[in-house]
Design an enzyme around this catalytic site. Structure first.
Site, PDB file in Angstrom:
ATOM      1  N   ASP A  98      37.540  46.755  38.295  1.00 36.69           N
ATOM      2  CA  ASP A  98      36.658  45.514  39.099  1.00 36.69           C
ATOM      3  C   ASP A  98      35.274  45.767  38.994  1.00 36.69           C
ATOM      4  OD1 ASP A  98      37.119  43.679  40.896  1.00 36.69           O
ATOM      5  OD2 ASP A  98      38.642  44.387  41.848  1.00 36.69           O
ATOM      6  N   ASP A 200      34.329  40.244  40.369  1.00 35.93           N
ATOM      7  CA  ASP A 200      34.402  39.706  41.604  1.00 35.93           C
ATOM      8  C   ASP A 200      33.513  38.322  42.003  1.00 35.93           C
ATOM      9  OD1 ASP A 200      35.499  40.178  44.543  1.00 35.93           O
ATOM     10  OD2 ASP A 200      33.640  40.643  44.716  1.00 35.93           O
ATOM     11  N   GLU A 254      37.005  36.069  39.298  1.00 38.54           N
ATOM     12  CA  GLU A 254      37.615  35.616  40.450  1.00 38.54           C
ATOM     13  C   GLU A 254      36.457  34.450  40.550  1.00 38.54           C
ATOM     14  OE1 GLU A 254      38.145  36.821  45.054  1.00 38.54           O
ATOM     15  OE2 GLU A 254      36.336  37.451  44.037  1.00 38.54           O
ATOM     16  N   HIS A 322      45.296  41.516  46.347  1.00 39.58           N
ATOM     17  CA  HIS A 322      44.983  42.200  47.443  1.00 39.58           C
ATOM     18  C   HIS A 322      44.281  41.222  48.450  1.00 39.58           C
ATOM     19  CE1 HIS A 322      41.402  41.702  45.016  1.00 39.58           C
ATOM     20  NE2 HIS A 322      40.633  42.132  46.141  1.00 39.58           N
ATOM     21  N   ASP A 323      44.053  39.821  48.152  1.00 40.63           N
ATOM     22  CA  ASP A 323      43.568  39.093  49.134  1.00 40.63           C
ATOM     23  C   ASP A 323      44.499  37.940  49.711  1.00 40.63           C
ATOM     24  OD1 ASP A 323      41.095  40.095  49.209  1.00 40.63           O
ATOM     25  OD2 ASP A 323      40.331  39.085  47.696  1.00 40.63           O
TER      26      ASP A 323
END
Length: 548
Positions: A98, A200, A254, A322-323
């Site tokens: 990430d 991210d 993302e 994870h979100d």
């Protein structure tokens, strides 16, 4: 077209804090991940994405990075990371890190030096502006909650920009030295053997101006000045040409606030190789106020998916991360646990693009029914609660219920359930950083491994089927029916055609076709008459030619 490695493989996201705790300290770690690589290989995984493992104060669970080149001791050491790369390579599993480069933690040395010395060159690493004692430099909003500016420590009128938590200070990409620092970080990890990066909130890193947004805009003031700016493409082009093009690697973004045209620009201008879109996640909640739940619509879900599948883009496909809340709890049925879980698996594994499975998705982990505000770690939940409490005429109980059913990210962040021992086999009994989901007592990897008809074994079957069939990996896609019951589409390559048929409801349905079909994979053992398709039926059919 020759596919790259990330396009051929099935990916799996690991949330390291919650995956496997090898030393029983309550936190998942790198050695725990290493111990489960054989499990992932057996599942059929060829690429793993690790959520952040860098040094961090964990105000936003590692998305607030304090040192980009060091491993957080909670996860282990750099030697552990090297061992992870070595073992993954032996198993032919690629590792993706990430990369969080829109902002750093306010605990990062760059920010500390920027604060301590007004003349430091690090002052220009961040977006620091003068306001007044009572007024910020502009009217922008944070993406999480509240205003996007916070006063510098020991200052009456200087503020730093934070588009997310106030512990996450945005970097200044008008300063070329920041770009050089990022290139150095990327090169460091690529030289370590990392295959690629999930970036991210990548498409908001360049702020074109710091002008006020319209005072009449209700939400996300300022966003038009930082999402998808031309400067973003310029920065990514430089990173691509100076670093990425020298390696066999890829960037996964993302990206929110985009349409198909912008997504195609990402790929055409090589800012990204693929990306996650967020249109489809609003099939069960309102986009403007996400804590307001709405009835799930598979028609909405499939229309959004089809829109992106029909574009000139190789998508990164997902239902969970994870979100996001757990997908069976959102889109499926607890009553039809296996059927709806395997339908979602069929959807994910038969779309065009790279499928991303989130840890626990392969065993159908559900949302935690025992979650409360008190035992919630998610910073967004606490921010949303405070904001909703001021703005909405509802009781505390109602607000908490609304938040838990729509945006509480801790549902997905609970420890992985490997067996029915304490904490689901996540560790040897030490209290985890986040309470275990009690479902582990009846739903876990070990139990499903021993059941040939389990959801886990269905995932293995369909992943293998995908890998063995170029049509599903490389083929085109053409959608047929998109309704709140029947959804169907074709995958096509070199004259071979598969039909994917999904009954996205808890009721029987009908499907009409004049084609000659041979069923090759399904989540029901019995053959299904097309005029009486059972709830959550999912199947892949080969379309036969004349005479076959």
């Amino acid at each position: 077209m020759e596919l790259k490695e990330f396009q051929k493989r099935v990916a799996y996201q690991i949330y390291p804090s919650s995956f496997k705790d090898s030393n029983n300290d309550g936190w998942g770690d790198l050695k725990g991940i290493i111990s489960k690589l054989d499990y992932l290989k057996d599942l059929g995984i060829g690429l793993i994405w690790l959520s952040p493992i860098y040094v961090s104060p964990l105000k936003d669970m590692g998305y607030d990075i304090a040192d980009y080149k060091k491993i957080n001791p909670l996860f282990g050491t750099m030697d552990d990371f090297d061992q992870l790369i070595k073992k993954a390579n032996e198993l032919d599993i690629k590792v993706v890190m990430d990369l969080v480069i829109n902002h750093t933690s306010t605990e990062h040395e760059w920010f500390k030096k920027a604060v301590s010395d007004p003349n430091s060159p690090y002052r220009n690493y961040y977006i620091i502006q003068k306001g007044s004692k009572t007024k910020a430099p502009n009217n922008w909003d944070s993406m999480f909650s509240g205003k996007a500016w916070k006063k510098l420590p020991n200052s009456d009128d200087e503020y730093y920009l934070h588009l997310f938590c106030d512990d996450q200070a945005d970097l200044n990409y008008h300063n070329h030295q920041v770009v050089e620092e990022i290139k150095d970080i990327i090169k460091f990890w690529l030289d370590k053997g990392v295959y690629g990066f999930r970036c991210d909130v990548i498409n908001c890193l360049y702020k074109s101006t710091l002008k006020n947004d319209s005072p009449f805009k209700i939400l996300e003031k300022g966003s038009k000045y930082y999402f998808n700016q031309d400067g973003f493409f310029k920065v990514m082009k430089e990173i691509r040409e100076d670093v990425l093009d020298k390696y066999d690697t890829f960037l996964l973004g993302e990206t929110s606030h985009i349409d198909v045209k912008m997504g195609e620009r990402f790929i055409k201008e090589r800012a990204l190789d693929t990306f996650f879109e967020f249109d489809h996640i609003y099939c069960d909640k309102h986009k403007l106020i996400p804590i307001f739940k709405k009835k799930f619509s598979s028609k909405y879900l499939m229309k959004q998916i089809a829109k992106w599948q029909n574009s000139n883009v190789w998508m990164a496909n997902y239902l969970e991360n994870h979100d996001q809340l757990r997908s069976i709890s959102r889109y499926g049925s607890k009553k039809y646990f296996f059927e709806s879980g395997s339908l979602l698996a069929t959807l994910l594994l038969t779309l065009r693009g790279t499928p991303f499975i989130y840890q626990g998705e392969e065993i159908g982990t559900l949302n935690d029914e025992n979650i409360t505000l008190e035992n919630t770690n998610d910073v967004c939940v606490h921010m949303a609660y405070q904001k909703a409490k001021k703005a909405l005429p509802f009781s505390d109980q109602k607000i908490i219920k609304m938040i838990n059913e729509t945006i509480n990210r801790d549902h997905a962040r609970k420890p992985m359930m490997f067996d029915d021992s304490i904490n689901g086999g996540f560790n040897d009994g030490q209290k985890p950083w986040l309470d275990a989901n009690n479902q582990y007592k009846y739903n876990n990897v070990l139990k499903q491994q021993n059941d040939p008809h389990s959801l886990l074994n269905y995932y293995k079957k369909i992943i293998k089927f995908r890998k063995d069939n170029d049509v599903l990996v490389e083929g085109d896609i053409k959608f047929e029916y998109i309704t709140n019951k029947i959804n169907s589409y074709y995958r096509l390559k070199d004259g071979k055609v598969y039909l994917v048929l999904l009954n996205f409801s808890n009721k029987k349905a009908k499907y009409q076709t004049v084609l000659k079909l041979k069923r090759v994979l399904a989540n029901y053992e019995e053959e299904m008459p097309f005029d009486n398709i059972k709830p959550y039926y999912a199947a892949i059919y080969e379309v036969l030619k004349e005479g076959e």
